[in-house]
Motif scaffolding. Structure first.
Motif, PDB file in Angstrom:
ATOM      1  N   SER A  77       0.825  -1.220   0.000  1.00 55.30           N
ATOM      2  CA  SER A  77       0.000   0.000   0.000  1.00 55.30           C
ATOM      3  C   SER A  77       0.848   1.255   0.000  1.00 55.30           C
ATOM      4  O   SER A  77       0.336   2.355  -0.072  1.00 55.30           O
ATOM      5  CB  SER A  77      -0.920   0.008   1.226  1.00 55.30           C
ATOM      6  N   CYS A  81       2.329   2.460   2.435  1.00 50.11           N
ATOM      7  CA  CYS A  81       2.134   3.116   3.733  1.00 50.11           C
ATOM      8  C   CYS A  81       1.366   4.436   3.603  1.00 50.11           C
ATOM      9  O   CYS A  81       1.477   5.300   4.453  1.00 50.11           O
ATOM     10  CB  CYS A  81       3.484   3.380   4.404  1.00 50.11           C
ATOM     11  N   SER A  82       0.597   4.584   2.532  1.00 52.53           N
ATOM     12  CA  SER A  82      -0.145   5.834   2.361  1.00 52.53           C
ATOM     13  C   SER A  82      -1.422   5.812   3.186  1.00 52.53           C
ATOM     14  O   SER A  82      -1.979   6.843   3.501  1.00 52.53           O
ATOM     15  CB  SER A  82      -0.477   6.046   0.883  1.00 52.53           C
ATOM     16  N   SER A  83      -1.917   4.597   3.524  1.00 50.30           N
ATOM     17  CA  SER A  83      -3.126   4.492   4.332  1.00 50.30           C
ATOM     18  C   SER A  83      -3.117   3.138   5.018  1.00 50.30           C
ATOM     19  O   SER A  83      -2.233   2.322   4.791  1.00 50.30           O
ATOM     20  CB  SER A  83      -4.371   4.637   3.443  1.00 50.30           C
ATOM     21  N   SER A 104      -5.714  -0.151   6.008  1.00 56.43           N
ATOM     22  CA  SER A 104      -7.017  -0.745   5.702  1.00 56.43           C
ATOM     23  C   SER A 104      -7.716  -1.206   6.978  1.00 56.43           C
ATOM     24  O   SER A 104      -7.082  -1.355   8.028  1.00 56.43           O
ATOM     25  CB  SER A 104      -6.827  -1.942   4.772  1.00 56.43           C
ATOM     26  N   CYS A 110      -6.066  -2.548  10.555  1.00 51.53           N
ATOM     27  CA  CYS A 110      -6.469  -2.025  11.871  1.00 51.53           C
ATOM     28  C   CYS A 110      -6.912  -3.163  12.787  1.00 51.53           C
ATOM     29  O   CYS A 110      -6.591  -3.181  13.970  1.00 51.53           O
ATOM     30  CB  CYS A 110      -7.616  -1.021  11.716  1.00 51.53           C
ATOM     31  N   LYS A 118       3.595   9.615  11.605  1.00 55.55           N
ATOM     32  CA  LYS A 118       2.701   8.887  10.691  1.00 55.55           C
ATOM     33  C   LYS A 118       1.608   8.175  11.456  1.00 55.55           C
ATOM     34  O   LYS A 118       0.514   7.936  10.925  1.00 55.55           O
ATOM     35  CB  LYS A 118       3.531   7.874   9.893  1.00 55.55           C
ATOM     36  N   SER A 124      -2.029   9.549  11.413  1.00 57.25           N
ATOM     37  CA  SER A 124      -2.931   9.240  10.297  1.00 57.25           C
ATOM     38  C   SER A 124      -3.501   7.835  10.444  1.00 57.25           C
ATOM     39  O   SER A 124      -4.666   7.586  10.133  1.00 57.25           O
ATOM     40  CB  SER A 124      -2.222   9.402   8.948  1.00 57.25           C
ATOM     41  N   TYR A 125      -2.672   6.884  10.951  1.00 61.69           N
ATOM     42  CA  TYR A 125      -3.183   5.539  11.209  1.00 61.69           C
ATOM     43  C   TYR A 125      -4.298   5.587  12.257  1.00 61.69           C
ATOM     44  O   TYR A 125      -5.338   4.957  12.120  1.00 61.69           O
ATOM     45  CB  TYR A 125      -2.065   4.625  11.735  1.00 61.69           C
ATOM     46  N   GLU A 129      -7.508   6.951  10.773  1.00 62.17           N
ATOM     47  CA  GLU A 129      -8.164   6.021   9.853  1.00 62.17           C
ATOM     48  C   GLU A 129      -8.760   4.826  10.591  1.00 62.17           C
ATOM     49  O   GLU A 129      -9.872   4.389  10.274  1.00 62.17           O
ATOM     50  CB  GLU A 129      -7.173   5.559   8.781  1.00 62.17           C
TER      51      GLU A 129
END
Length: 200
Positions: free
Chosen positions: A14, A16-18, A20, A24, A45, A48-49, A52
């Motif tokens: 991915s 590391c842009s997001s 899933s 999680c 970072k 952001s995790y 999301e």
């Protein structure tokens, strides 16, 4: 352990842009932190995790992430990683701090010199090739005009071609002078790059 390896692979794919919902749910925050640390990604970072995962209704564990990140950073902040980053033209990464910084910085600075020397060499090579192409076209144009002059009867047309050839020859002289200087610069850049390569 297998879950951690799977998660690392998923993060790598991915970019590391997001993160899933599945990542999680797995929740191996130590593995996520270690992966980020090994890739030189700042621990910020995690925010952001966290956001999301919260949107997916799942909590996150900063303490585990931070521990993994610290371990990953130890593997990342090396002379070799710094040099690789510098050679790739990447901006300096401030993730390596304190006692971890000197070797990483040394590698980065040497890699950056390599990158700059190589870039200068490639740019000169490109300019030389472009210049050579322009010279070839001018020479061809002068030859074409000269052949046409040998068969033309009209005085005005002949004069126009003679004038054009004079201008082309002047431009050609300037380009040849420039080409000579570029070749000298290229030789110098080659030498500099060779010295940097030898220096490691």
């Amino acid at each position: 352990m297998k879950q951690g390896v799977l998660l690392i692979a998923m993060l790598a794919l991915s970019g590391c842009s997001s993160i899933s919902p599945q990542e999680c749910q797995v929740g191996d925050w130590f593995a996520i932190g270690k992966t980020d640390g090994q890739q030189g990604i700042a621990s910020s970072k995690f925010r952001s995790y966290q956001k999301e995962c919260a949107e997916h209704g799942v909590g996150s564990d900063f303490k585990a992430y931070e521990q993994g990140h610290a371990e990953g950073v130890l593997l990342y902040c090396t002379y070799d990683a710094g040099r690789e980053l510098g050679q790739s033209g990447g901006a300096y990464n401030k993730v390596c701090t304190g006692a971890l910084e000197p070797q990483f910085r040394l590698g980065y600075d040497r890699g950056r010199k390599w990158y700059q020397a190589e870039s200068a060499l490639l740019n000169l090579q490109k300019t030389l090739q472009q210049n050579a192409g322009t010279i070839e076209k001018l020479e061809q144009r002068i030859d074409d005009n000269s052949r046409e002059l040998s068969v033309l009867k009209d005085k005005q047309q002949k004069q126009n071609l003679l004038d054009e050839n004079r201008n082309l020859q002047q431009e050609l002289r300037q380009l040849n002078q420039m080409q000579g200087q570029l070749q000298r610069d290229f030789k110098q850049a080659e030498l500099q790059f060779s010295l940097i390569q030898q220096g490691g």
